[in-house]
Design an enzyme around this catalytic site. Sequence first.
Site, PDB file in Angstrom:
ATOM      1  N   HIS A  22     -10.630   1.021   1.695  1.00 37.92           N
ATOM      2  CA  HIS A  22     -10.777   1.744   2.658  1.00 37.92           C
ATOM      3  C   HIS A  22     -11.628   1.873   3.256  1.00 37.92           C
ATOM      4  O   HIS A  22     -12.279   1.802   3.680  1.00 37.92           O
ATOM      5  CB  HIS A  22     -10.148   3.581   2.596  1.00 37.92           C
ATOM      6  CG  HIS A  22      -9.925   4.819   3.435  1.00 37.92           C
ATOM      7  ND1 HIS A  22      -8.871   4.969   3.076  1.00 37.92           N
ATOM      8  CD2 HIS A  22     -10.517   4.770   4.155  1.00 37.92           C
ATOM      9  CE1 HIS A  22      -8.670   5.848   4.665  1.00 37.92           C
ATOM     10  NE2 HIS A  22      -9.978   5.787   4.724  1.00 37.92           N
ATOM     11  N   HIS A  72       0.235  -0.998   0.265  1.00 40.40           N
ATOM     12  CA  HIS A  72      -0.118   0.241  -0.097  1.00 40.40           C
ATOM     13  C   HIS A  72       0.917   1.393   0.269  1.00 40.40           C
ATOM     14  O   HIS A  72       1.406   2.030   0.911  1.00 40.40           O
ATOM     15  CB  HIS A  72      -1.023   0.081   1.663  1.00 40.40           C
ATOM     16  CG  HIS A  72      -1.942   0.715   1.281  1.00 40.40           C
ATOM     17  ND1 HIS A  72      -2.990   0.626   1.840  1.00 40.40           N
ATOM     18  CD2 HIS A  72      -1.689   2.348   1.136  1.00 40.40           C
ATOM     19  CE1 HIS A  72      -3.759   1.947   1.466  1.00 40.40           C
ATOM     20  NE2 HIS A  72      -2.758   2.943   1.500  1.00 40.40           N
ATOM     21  N   LYS A  80      -9.167  -0.471  -5.907  1.00 39.90           N
ATOM     22  CA  LYS A  80      -9.210   0.481  -4.921  1.00 39.90           C
ATOM     23  C   LYS A  80     -11.103   1.020  -4.118  1.00 39.90           C
ATOM     24  O   LYS A  80     -11.109   1.912  -5.740  1.00 39.90           O
ATOM     25  CB  LYS A  80      -8.333   1.123  -4.621  1.00 39.90           C
ATOM     26  CG  LYS A  80      -7.931   2.036  -3.330  1.00 39.90           C
ATOM     27  CD  LYS A  80      -7.490   1.550  -1.829  1.00 39.90           C
ATOM     28  CE  LYS A  80      -7.836   1.572  -1.423  1.00 39.90           C
ATOM     29  NZ  LYS A  80      -7.037   2.406  -0.251  1.00 39.90           N
ATOM     30  N   ASP A 138       1.397   2.566   3.872  1.00 42.41           N
ATOM     31  CA  ASP A 138       0.428   3.390   3.564  1.00 42.41           C
ATOM     32  C   ASP A 138       1.489   5.286   3.556  1.00 42.41           C
ATOM     33  O   ASP A 138       0.669   6.421   4.470  1.00 42.41           O
ATOM     34  CB  ASP A 138      -0.474   3.787   4.260  1.00 42.41           C
ATOM     35  CG  ASP A 138      -1.737   4.730   3.979  1.00 42.41           C
ATOM     36  OD1 ASP A 138      -1.911   4.794   2.704  1.00 42.41           O
ATOM     37  OD2 ASP A 138      -2.562   5.224   4.965  1.00 42.41           O
ATOM     38  N   HIS A 187      -4.614  -0.721   5.943  1.00 41.25           N
ATOM     39  CA  HIS A 187      -3.674   0.011   7.026  1.00 41.25           C
ATOM     40  C   HIS A 187      -5.643   0.351   8.625  1.00 41.25           C
ATOM     41  O   HIS A 187      -6.071   1.154   8.620  1.00 41.25           O
ATOM     42  CB  HIS A 187      -4.139   1.223   6.555  1.00 41.25           C
ATOM     43  CG  HIS A 187      -5.190   2.436   5.689  1.00 41.25           C
ATOM     44  ND1 HIS A 187      -6.119   1.807   6.053  1.00 41.25           N
ATOM     45  CD2 HIS A 187      -4.767   3.031   4.385  1.00 41.25           C
ATOM     46  CE1 HIS A 187      -7.343   2.825   4.937  1.00 41.25           C
ATOM     47  NE2 HIS A 187      -5.866   3.653   4.036  1.00 41.25           N
ATOM     48  N   HIS A 238       1.325   6.196  -1.541  1.00 42.95           N
ATOM     49  CA  HIS A 238       0.919   6.701  -2.596  1.00 42.95           C
ATOM     50  C   HIS A 238       2.321   6.908  -2.938  1.00 42.95           C
ATOM     51  O   HIS A 238       3.262   7.606  -2.587  1.00 42.95           O
ATOM     52  CB  HIS A 238       0.328   7.584  -1.572  1.00 42.95           C
ATOM     53  CG  HIS A 238      -0.639   7.369  -1.114  1.00 42.95           C
ATOM     54  ND1 HIS A 238      -2.222   6.972  -1.508  1.00 42.95           N
ATOM     55  CD2 HIS A 238      -1.056   6.590   0.326  1.00 42.95           C
ATOM     56  CE1 HIS A 238      -2.681   6.056  -1.266  1.00 42.95           C
ATOM     57  NE2 HIS A 238      -2.354   5.828   0.000  1.00 42.95           N
TER      58      HIS A 238
HETATM   59  C1  NCD Z   1      -3.799   8.822   1.761  1.00 41.33           C
HETATM   60  C2  NCD Z   1      -3.386  10.617   0.709  1.00 41.33           C
HETATM   61  O1  NCD Z   1      -3.229  11.331   1.130  1.00 41.33           O
HETATM   62  O2  NCD Z   1      -3.916   9.512   0.018  1.00 41.33           O
HETATM   63  N1  NCD Z   1      -4.573   9.398   3.390  1.00 41.33           N
HETATM   64  C3  NCD Z   1      -4.011   9.025   4.759  1.00 41.33           C
HETATM   65  O3  NCD Z   1      -3.782  10.120   5.284  1.00 41.33           O
HETATM   66  N2  NCD Z   1      -3.310   7.912   4.426  1.00 41.33           N
HETATM   67  C4  NCD Z   1      -5.181   8.287   1.531  1.00 41.33           C
HETATM   68  C5  NCD Z   1      -5.268   6.734   2.221  1.00 41.33           C
HETATM   69  O4  NCD Z   1      -4.519   6.009   1.713  1.00 41.33           O
HETATM   70  O5  NCD Z   1      -6.436   7.245   3.284  1.00 41.33           O
HETATM   71 ZN    ZN Z   2      -3.473   4.741   1.231  1.00 35.15          ZN
END
Ligand code: NCD
Ligand code: ZN
Length: 351
Positions: free
Chosen positions: A143, A20, A106, A254, A181, A22
């Site tokens: 999520h 996971h 997702k 995450d 998460h 970003h």
């Molecule tokens: C994530 C993001 O910034 O894209 N933020 C977070 O707090 N984890 C989005 C997510 O996974 O909820």
């Molecule tokens: Zn995330």
Amino acid sequence: MASAHPLPASITIRRPDDWHVHLRDGVMLAACAEHTARQFGRAIIMPNLVPPVTKVAEASAYRERIRAAVPKELKFEPLMTCYLTDGADPAELTRGKEEGVWVAAKLYPAHATTNSAHGVTSMDRVAKGLEAMEKAGMPLLVHGEVTDPEVDIFDREAVFLDKVLAPLLRRHEGLKIVLEHITTREGVAFVEANPGRMGGTITPHHLSYNRNALFKGGIRPHFYCLPIAKREEHRLALRRAATSGGSQFFLGTDTAPHTTDTKECACGCAGVFNAPVAMQVYTQVFAEEGALAHLEAFASLNGPRFYGLPVNEETVTLHAKPLDIPDVVAVPGGGKDITVFRPDTPVDWSF
Ligand code: NCD
Ligand code: ZN
């Protein structure tokens, strides 16, 4: 919990994967890709770009941009995901899986978190897409928070399990689901109650601190993410789940970079940027729990097994040596930076 046994001077495990991540796009991708690729062989790439990644062609193009952003000497495979929207096209899901682009899809409940405005407003509206995923053997990544503003922010995960996830599991009996998460003991119990069908990812930060950390000595935006950290009892449940050796739980950082200025402001963004320190913090947690013997299962074996992928052949070694954490990672051009996650307790493991 300190281990009764002396700690080893190092630990070698198969190269881990991050289920996971970003990575963003543009200059943020340029700043962040290397940090994930240094630690992990593969990563599940979250599709919450602006606009979101909903088409096979968009995901292929994004995968190329990620590959181009990773330093040549690193071996790294981005695993792409489809952002589900209302009315998600079953044919696009099936085709992307067959073409080896989608690994999973997702589900963001609309407005649950960063860049989720295009998310799903009702499960009925993705039922056809989920049926196609069931047939194609494509896991759904969730999520797990309700978005009803009436529900307290600290209860949104637990309410989601009862109101949304339990009915979803019954309705789509062949669908494999990852609760992403996990932040609560209810989340841990829910995953454990559905062996064979469910997995759960756990972040390094949710293992490291509870909700008090957000307010220790003042408001601390770099500890804010969604789902938000919960009470200590929940952190302890997450530590038990991650370090238990149980095959349903696996690594998902995450890591969610936002520039420092967009976190340190009157309405700061949610997300913790932990990519440069992720494996070091996980190793610290497993060492504290006397569970280093289970680190490899969590980091390198359970995820591939859930996704039906081979495990990595290479190994990595972490050494019992204090970690020096950089304050920030620079974003190319424009003078911005991203603040790196720094736990309140020392990290005694480094590469
Ligand atoms: C994530 C993001 O910034 O894209 N933020 C977070 O707090 N984890 C989005 C997510 O996974 O909820
Ligand atoms: Zn995330």
